[in-house]
Design a protein around this motif. Structure first.
Motif, short mmCIF file in Angstrom:
data_model
loop_
_atom_site.label_atom_id
_atom_site.label_comp_id
_atom_site.label_asym_id
_atom_site.label_seq_id
_atom_site.Cartn_x
_atom_site.Cartn_y
_atom_site.Cartn_z
N LYS A 9 11.58 -0.73 5.99
CA LYS A 9 10.17 -0.75 6.42
C LYS A 9 9.91 -2.00 7.26
O LYS A 9 9.10 -1.95 8.19
N LYS A 36 4.82 -1.75 -0.37
CA LYS A 36 5.96 -0.86 -0.10
C LYS A 36 7.28 -1.59 -0.28
O LYS A 36 7.49 -2.66 0.31
N GLU A 47 0.69 -3.74 3.27
CA GLU A 47 -0.03 -3.30 4.47
C GLU A 47 -1.41 -2.75 4.18
O GLU A 47 -1.73 -2.34 3.05
N GLU A 48 -2.19 -2.76 5.22
CA GLU A 48 -3.56 -2.27 5.22
C GLU A 48 -3.59 -0.80 4.79
O GLU A 48 -2.76 0.00 5.22
N LEU A 104 -4.84 2.85 5.06
CA LEU A 104 -5.42 3.65 6.14
C LEU A 104 -6.09 4.89 5.56
O LEU A 104 -5.54 5.54 4.68
N GLU A 149 -3.35 13.10 7.03
CA GLU A 149 -1.95 12.91 7.43
C GLU A 149 -1.40 14.15 8.14
O GLU A 149 -1.81 15.27 7.88
N LYS A 209 1.54 15.62 0.02
CA LYS A 209 2.37 14.64 -0.70
C LYS A 209 2.03 14.54 -2.19
O LYS A 209 2.91 14.34 -3.01
N GLU A 257 4.89 5.87 8.82
CA GLU A 257 6.32 5.65 8.62
C GLU A 257 7.10 6.53 9.58
O GLU A 257 6.56 7.49 10.13
P1 AMP Z 1 5.67 6.41 3.36
O1 AMP Z 1 6.89 6.52 2.51
O2 AMP Z 1 5.49 5.13 4.05
O3 AMP Z 1 5.42 7.62 4.20
O4 AMP Z 1 4.45 6.56 2.35
C1 AMP Z 1 4.33 7.68 1.50
C2 AMP Z 1 2.91 8.09 1.43
O5 AMP Z 1 2.10 7.00 0.99
C3 AMP Z 1 2.31 8.51 2.77
O6 AMP Z 1 2.60 9.82 3.08
C4 AMP Z 1 0.84 8.26 2.51
O7 AMP Z 1 0.28 9.32 1.75
C5 AMP Z 1 0.85 7.02 1.64
N1 AMP Z 1 0.71 5.81 2.47
C6 AMP Z 1 1.69 5.06 2.99
N2 AMP Z 1 1.21 4.03 3.71
C7 AMP Z 1 -0.14 4.13 3.64
C8 AMP Z 1 -1.22 3.36 4.19
N3 AMP Z 1 -1.01 2.27 4.92
N4 AMP Z 1 -2.46 3.77 3.93
C9 AMP Z 1 -2.70 4.87 3.16
N5 AMP Z 1 -1.73 5.63 2.62
C10 AMP Z 1 -0.46 5.27 2.85
#
Ligand code: AMP
Ligand code: GLY
Length: 422
Positions: free
Chosen positions: A105, A145, A187-188, A190, A194, A216, A285
């Motif tokens: 990440k 994360k 991180e912030e 959001l 999605e 998800k 991501e």
């Molecule tokens: P990732 O593995 O980074 O895709 O994160 C898995 C899930 O976490 C994403 O599909 C989002 O539902 C949630 N997520 C990740 N980052 C954020 C963020 N900055 N703000 C809100 N939800 C997030």
């Protein structure tokens, strides 16, 4: 031609099923595969340790494999593509360097900033104390994360400072994600809706696939723990034509060109997880592979050959390739095992009463074939996938298919596609 597919999930069953439709494909091997791939015409399962690259190479030589498709992220991040390509074996998937987009990440967030790709504000940390000190500067909720691969579980949304400290403590001190947690991104948070945007990328060319949206969270209405994905549908109306243009302009092309600039051009499926709000987007991501379960509803709509698409990408001939899609809508509903995404039941016998109809496909994920029986072996067990003239019809057919499957402790979300229908 013979093909080797690495992986064991619903994604790999869908890839094998699609590849088997080409007459010029003689045999497909899936390593290690599942009961679904085992039962598919022209497809065989094979067990080789994917960490032992030389054994994969030996198998490819022995079986005259003309194309290897790598499904999951781990072998990509480990460098299996580099190894096989160096031995002259045609392999579809990014190099180890390019796979860092998913494998770290910190790498991907730094890359977004360097190439001006919109993403959430963040900071990266290598120790507990400095990460905790930073918590006074953020607003809540905030997102913690783990840096490395954590099987979709490394993202923790924290409502307040206390829960963020708990998350950081579990990652840094309790080593909840092992080495994947030796660095952390904070991180912030959001808001928005999605969507998954997946393309085939080969050096300086991109072929976007049809749009899709995953679900998800484990529960209806997007509540509960995050999973690998409980169902997906295609197309996703949130990704309008205008939004697609924006995604290509602001995310996909800058990523493709950035990777060329870094010295490791991309080959393979490139998956951007996006947050969309008020016509604007940010990248959550990147995945260096096809999505699971997005693959299932996307491939059921693909009319042209997936094998030819992969070979054209490997041979740098995407310019002369045109991809054809069904105009129909598709919906895939994941059937999971009691307990998923936490510890879940396995070893349950599955009863299936299939009505073999067109436009329906029951993709297997966590299953194995034993003594003429289908037995559960994973958290996500099936993805019931259907095509329809509109999303509502696809959804109805997918849920009918879900009802033909029965095993102890099975459950599924009842609302896959609800945002698309709304
Ligand atoms: P990732 O593995 O980074 O895709 O994160 C898995 C899930 O976490 C994403 O599909 C989002 O539902 C949630 N997520 C990740 N980052 C954020 C963020 N900055 N703000 C809100 N939800 C997030
Ligand atoms: N469906 C989300 C993923 O493949 O990571």
């Amino acid at each position: 031609m013979n093909i080797l597919i690495i992986g064991s999930g619903g994604r790999e069953h869908a890839i094998a099923w699609k590849c088997a439709q080409d007459d010029f494909v003689k045999r497909i091997y899936v390593c290690p595969g599942n009961a679904g791939t085992y039962l598919e015409d022209k497809v065989s399962n094979i067990v080789i340790d994917t960490k032992k690259f030389n054994l994969i190479e030996d198998f490819c030589v022995k079986e005259q494999i003309g194309l290897v498709i790598i499904g999951p992220e781990q072998p990509l991040v480990d460098g299996l593509t580099d190894y096989l390509q160096n031995k002259g074996i045609k392999t579809f998937g990014p190099s180890k360097s390019a796979a860092q987009l998913e494998g770290s990440k910190t790498f991907s967030k730094d890359f977004f900033v360097k190439y001006d790709i919109p993403t959430a504000e963040y900071k990266s940390f290598e120790d507990f104390n400095s990460s905790v000190n930073y918590l006074d500067e953020v607003s809540y909720p905030t997102v913690v994360k783990a840096d490395g691969l954590a099987a979709g579980k490394g993202v923790i949304i924290c409502e307040n400072k206390e829960s963020a400290i708990k998350a950081l403590n579990s990652i840094f001190n309790d080593k909840a994600f092992g080495k994947a947690g030796s660095r952390v991104v904070i991180e912030e948070f959001l808001e928005g809706e999605e969507a998954s945007f997946i393309a085939v990328v080969s050096k300086d060319k991109i072929i976007p696939l049809v749009t899709s949206q995953d679900h998800k969270a484990v529960g209806d209405g997007d509540v509960g723990l995050n999973t690998g994905g409980m169902g997906a549908y295609s197309p996703a109306p949130i990704v309008t034509e205008e939004m697609q243009k924006k995604i290509l302009e602001k995310v996909m092309y800058p990523t493709m060109n950035g990777l060329i600039n870094e010295g490791f051009p991309y080959l393979g499926f490139l998956y951007a997880g996006l947050m969309i709000k008020d016509g604007d987007l940010k990248v959550l991501e990147f995945n260096c592979r096809f999505g699971d379960p997005e693959t299932q509803p996307i491939l059921i709509r693909l009319k042209s050959s997936l094998v030819e698409l992969c070979l054209a990408a490997i041979d740098d001939k995407l310019n002369s390739y045109s991809i054809n899609w069904s105009e129909k809508h598709s919906c895939g509903v994941v059937i999971a095992s009691k307990g998923y995404p936490e510890s879940y039941d396995i070893d349950k016998e599955v009863k299936i009463k299939l009505n073999e109809e067109n436009d329906l496909k029951l993709f297997h994920a966590g299953t194995r074939y034993e003594d003429d029986k289908i037995i559960t072996s994973g958290g996500r067990v099936f993805c019931a996938t259907a095509l329809g003239n509109d999303l509502k019809e696809a959804q109805e057919k997918a849920y009918n298919l879900v009802n033909s499957v029965d095993f102890e402790g099975s459950f599924f979300r009842k609302d896959i596609g609800f945002k698309g229908i709304k």
